[in-house]
Every structure is written in structure tokens, then in C-alpha cells.
Write an enzyme that holds these catalytic residues in place. Structure first.
Site, mmCIF file in Angstrom:
data_model
loop_
_atom_site.group_PDB
_atom_site.id
_atom_site.type_symbol
_atom_site.label_atom_id
_atom_site.label_comp_id
_atom_site.label_asym_id
_atom_site.label_seq_id
_atom_site.Cartn_x
_atom_site.Cartn_y
_atom_site.Cartn_z
ATOM 1 N N HIS A 101 0.901 -0.956 0.117
ATOM 2 C CA HIS A 101 -0.075 0.082 0.043
ATOM 3 C C HIS A 101 0.844 1.163 -0.122
ATOM 4 O O HIS A 101 0.609 2.300 -0.826
ATOM 5 C CB HIS A 101 -0.988 0.039 1.355
ATOM 6 C CG HIS A 101 -1.652 1.096 1.327
ATOM 7 N ND1 HIS A 101 -3.340 1.085 1.074
ATOM 8 C CD2 HIS A 101 -1.578 2.293 1.693
ATOM 9 C CE1 HIS A 101 -3.770 2.293 1.504
ATOM 10 N NE2 HIS A 101 -2.530 2.990 1.892
ATOM 11 N N GLU A 102 1.785 1.250 0.662
ATOM 12 C CA GLU A 102 2.655 2.454 0.988
ATOM 13 C C GLU A 102 3.621 2.496 -0.192
ATOM 14 O O GLU A 102 3.730 3.670 -0.699
ATOM 15 C CB GLU A 102 3.665 2.371 2.167
ATOM 16 C CG GLU A 102 3.103 2.317 3.423
ATOM 17 C CD GLU A 102 2.285 3.644 3.620
ATOM 18 O OE1 GLU A 102 2.668 4.633 3.219
ATOM 19 O OE2 GLU A 102 1.352 3.543 4.719
ATOM 20 N N HIS A 106 1.457 4.249 -2.721
ATOM 21 C CA HIS A 106 1.440 5.668 -2.836
ATOM 22 C C HIS A 106 2.741 6.334 -3.582
ATOM 23 O O HIS A 106 2.614 7.440 -4.242
ATOM 24 C CB HIS A 106 1.332 6.084 -1.329
ATOM 25 C CG HIS A 106 -0.188 6.101 -0.774
ATOM 26 N ND1 HIS A 106 -1.022 6.478 -1.467
ATOM 27 C CD2 HIS A 106 -0.573 5.542 0.476
ATOM 28 C CE1 HIS A 106 -2.059 6.287 -0.450
ATOM 29 N NE2 HIS A 106 -1.692 5.632 0.500
ATOM 30 N N GLU A 108 -6.539 6.437 -1.634
ATOM 31 C CA GLU A 108 -6.636 5.122 -0.488
ATOM 32 C C GLU A 108 -7.081 3.711 -1.267
ATOM 33 O O GLU A 108 -6.415 2.777 -1.176
ATOM 34 C CB GLU A 108 -7.472 5.487 0.630
ATOM 35 C CG GLU A 108 -6.835 6.262 1.564
ATOM 36 C CD GLU A 108 -5.497 5.910 2.022
ATOM 37 O OE1 GLU A 108 -5.530 4.784 2.536
ATOM 38 O OE2 GLU A 108 -4.255 6.318 1.848
HETATM 39 ZN ZN LIG Z 1 -2.671 5.163 2.248
#
Ligand SMILES: [Zn+2]
Length: 335
Positions: free
Chosen positions: A186-187, A190, A246
Site C-alpha cells: 500500500h505504501e 502511494h 487510498e
Molecule cells: Zn494510504
């Protein structure tokens, strides 16, 4: 203890499902928005004329494969120039260096031979080869994952591939390797999708704050170094991502982690744990202040599972239908 946890999870799931029904239309719109973005391959120039018929058939086969498999590559931001992106990345790398220096001075930076840090490193090394698909530019980055001592339930990424986990998120959520891989993916997402570049406008680049007061606790021994945990850290670590970012990061992160052989159903157990923690302690985990959760998050993740479970199955060398339900160390196994 276990029963209480299960009750808590049932309640939170019930709430989530009720909210999901109410927000059904919004979810559909979100799914459409995510599903309608153009894959990067559509923007690439057509194959050279000299290619033989056979070679282009081969190319078509490859294209079909990359389009059909996993999560589509979201289109990149067109807001800022490449020069802006590069400047922001070098600023972030410098800030990250400062942050590590400060943490080290406080005994809060995990040394390379500290087993929990080695665990993060192992997971990162498995994920990194699968990041290229989402950003060719990231090949120039030096990915880095560090472990910082803090009771906060938090993790962050800075532009250019600089990631940090706090000990609090690993210990208090009792994260499994699969769950750590979901957060890390997830990071990474981003950073790859340059969500930070969209958040920080050109004007703000000039006023990025220096690292603030103590936010750490010592890695080895001792407890928290101070009460002022909420303040400090650099501006780039405090970027708040939008709901759309997100969702995108959840899906892309699951794709990367699944290809690396981590069970994407761990994204469900991760958010169940996060949800239970925020309900249990009154104050939401710090992670949620920069990565806002939404009621339909787990539903959106579940909807994406049919796209990423085959990637995971292939990485494990088994047929998708032969996969066992995912058993975390908490809650019911997830199918
Ligand atoms: Zn996030």
C-alpha cells in the site's frame, strides 16, 4: 479474550456492511472510477513496422496478459512536471535521512541486524521486483524500509520510495508477514502512483517543515521517550491521502504483494484489526489520520480479490481453487 475479539469484529463488520448498503451508489461510482482508468500500455507507441507478423502476435499475447491480469495500471497525475517530481523526491530523500539521523540519536532506529527490521527487509526485497509495472521511473529509486521505535500505530512512505514502519503498528496489531506485506505494498503504491505529488502543490514544496520534536521511543529497552507523540515528523510524512488515493493504493498494493507470494486476503484481516483497534481504544490509530479509512474499504478489497488471488496462487505454484482460506492470528479464516 478471543471471544471478545470476535464479538468486536462481528460488530464492526455489521457496521461496515450496513454502511456499505447505504453507500452502495458511492461504492459503485468509486469502482467505476478505478476500473475505467487507462492502462499504461495504451499510451505506449505502436510496435515498429519492421516487426514481423509473428513478433506482433507475441506482443499482443503479452499485452493481453498484462491487461487481463491483476489490477490495471492507474493513469498518472498530469498536474506536475517530471522536474517537480524529481525535486520533490530529492527533498523527500533528504528529509528521510534527517529523520533517520534524529531517530538514531534517540536510540529509536532499529539497527540492520535487529530481527524485526530484518523481517521488514525480507518482505521488501520480495515486493520490489513487482513495483516496476506501476512506475518505470521507480527503477531509479533506492527503496528503503526502516523500523522506528514508537507506540504509534503508524507507517508512512515518502516520495522516492522511502518507507518507515513504527514498532507500534507491528506489535499492537500483531501483524503477520502477509499483513505487513499489504501495508508495505500500500505504501509502495502511494509512492509509485505519486500520490504525494498530487497532495503537495507546487507552492507548498518550498515550505516543507523540518523534523519536529521527539516522536520516538527507543527500539531496545525503555519505553516511550516522551508524551508528545502526535506532533513532529516532517510534513511529507504527514500527507493525508484522499479516499480515491487510498482505494487505488489498496488495490495496487494487493497486486504487488500477491505477485510476491503474499496472500491478498490479509488486506481484509488487516483492516478488521485496524477497525477493532480504533473502536477499542477510543482514539483512532495514527495511521488512519494520514490514510483515511472509509466504511466500504473492506468490501472494495473483497471485490478485488478475484483479480489478485490468481496472482497469489501462481506465485505459490497452486491452482486458485486449491487455496486454503487465509488464517491470520485473529478472527475467522477468510475465503
Ligand atoms: Zn494510504
Amino acid at each position: 479474550m478471543q471471544a471478545a475479539n470476535l464479538d468486536l469484529m462481528d460488530d464492526s463488520l455489521h457496521d461496515l456492511r450496513a454502511a456499505a448498503r447505504r453507500a452502495g451508489a458511492a461504492l459503485l461510482a468509486l469502482a467505476l472510477a478505478v476500473g475505467s482508468v487507462a492502462p499504461a500500455s495504451a499510451q505506449q507507441p505502436p510496435a515498429a513496422k519492421a516487426d514481423s507478423r509473428e513478433a506482433s502476435a507475441e506482443q499482443r499475447k503479452r499485452d493481453a496478459l498484462s491487461k487481463d491480469e491483476g489490477i490495471e495500471v492507474p493513469k498518472r497525475s498530469r498536474i506536475a512536471s517530471l522536474a517537480d517530481a524529481k525535486r520533490m523526491e530529492s527533498q523527500a530523500v533528504a528529509q528521510y535521512g534527517q529523520l533517520l539521523k534524529q531517530a538514531r540519536a534517540q536510540g529509536a532506529l532499529a539497527p540492520p541486524d535487529y530481527p524485526p527490521r530484518q523481517r521488514l527487509e525480507r518482505i521488501a526485497q520480495r515486493l520490489i521486483p513487482y513495483t516496476h509495472r506501476f512506475s518505470e521511473r521507480s527503477d531509479e529509486w533506492k527503496w528503503e524500509v526502516n523500523l522506528l521505535g514508537s507506540n504509534q500505530v503508524n507507517a508512512f512512505v515518502m516520495p522516492g520510495g522511502k518507507i518507515a514502519f513504527y514498532t507500534g503498528i507491528i506489535d499492537r496489531l500483531r501483524l503477520t508477514d502477509d499483513e505487513i506485506a499489504m501495508i508495505m505494498g500500500h505504501e509502495m503504491a502511494h509512492a509509485l502512483l505519486e500520490h504525494g505529488r498530487e497532495r503537495v502543490g507546487q507552492a507548498k514544496l518550498a515550505q516543507i517543515a523540518t523534523i519536529g520534536a521527539s516522536v520516538f521511543s527507543q527500539i531496545l529497552g525503555y519505553g516511550d521517550l516522551g508524551g508528545q507523540l502526535a506532533s513532529g515528523a516532517s510534513q511529507l510524512t504527514l500527507l493525508k491521502f484522499s479516499r480515491g488515493d487510498e482505494t487505488e493504493a489498496d488495490l495496487v498494493g494487493m497486486d504487488i504483494a500477491a505477485r510476491a507470494g503474499y496472500d491478498p486476503r490479509a488486506a481484509v484481516s488487516l483492516w478488521q484489526k485496524m477497525s477493532a483497534l480504533s473502536q477499542g481504544q477510543g482514539a483512532p490509530p495514527q495511521f488512519l489520520s494520514t490514510h483515511p479509512a472509509h466504511a466500504t474499504r473492506i468490501d472494495t478489497i473483497r471485490e478485488a480479490l478475484p483479480k489478485v488471488l490468481p496472482l497469489y496462487a501462481r506465485a505459490r505454484g497452486v491452482a486458485p481453487q486449491a487455496l486454503e482460506p487465509y488464517a491470520s492470528n485473529w478472527g475467522e479464516p477468510i475465503r
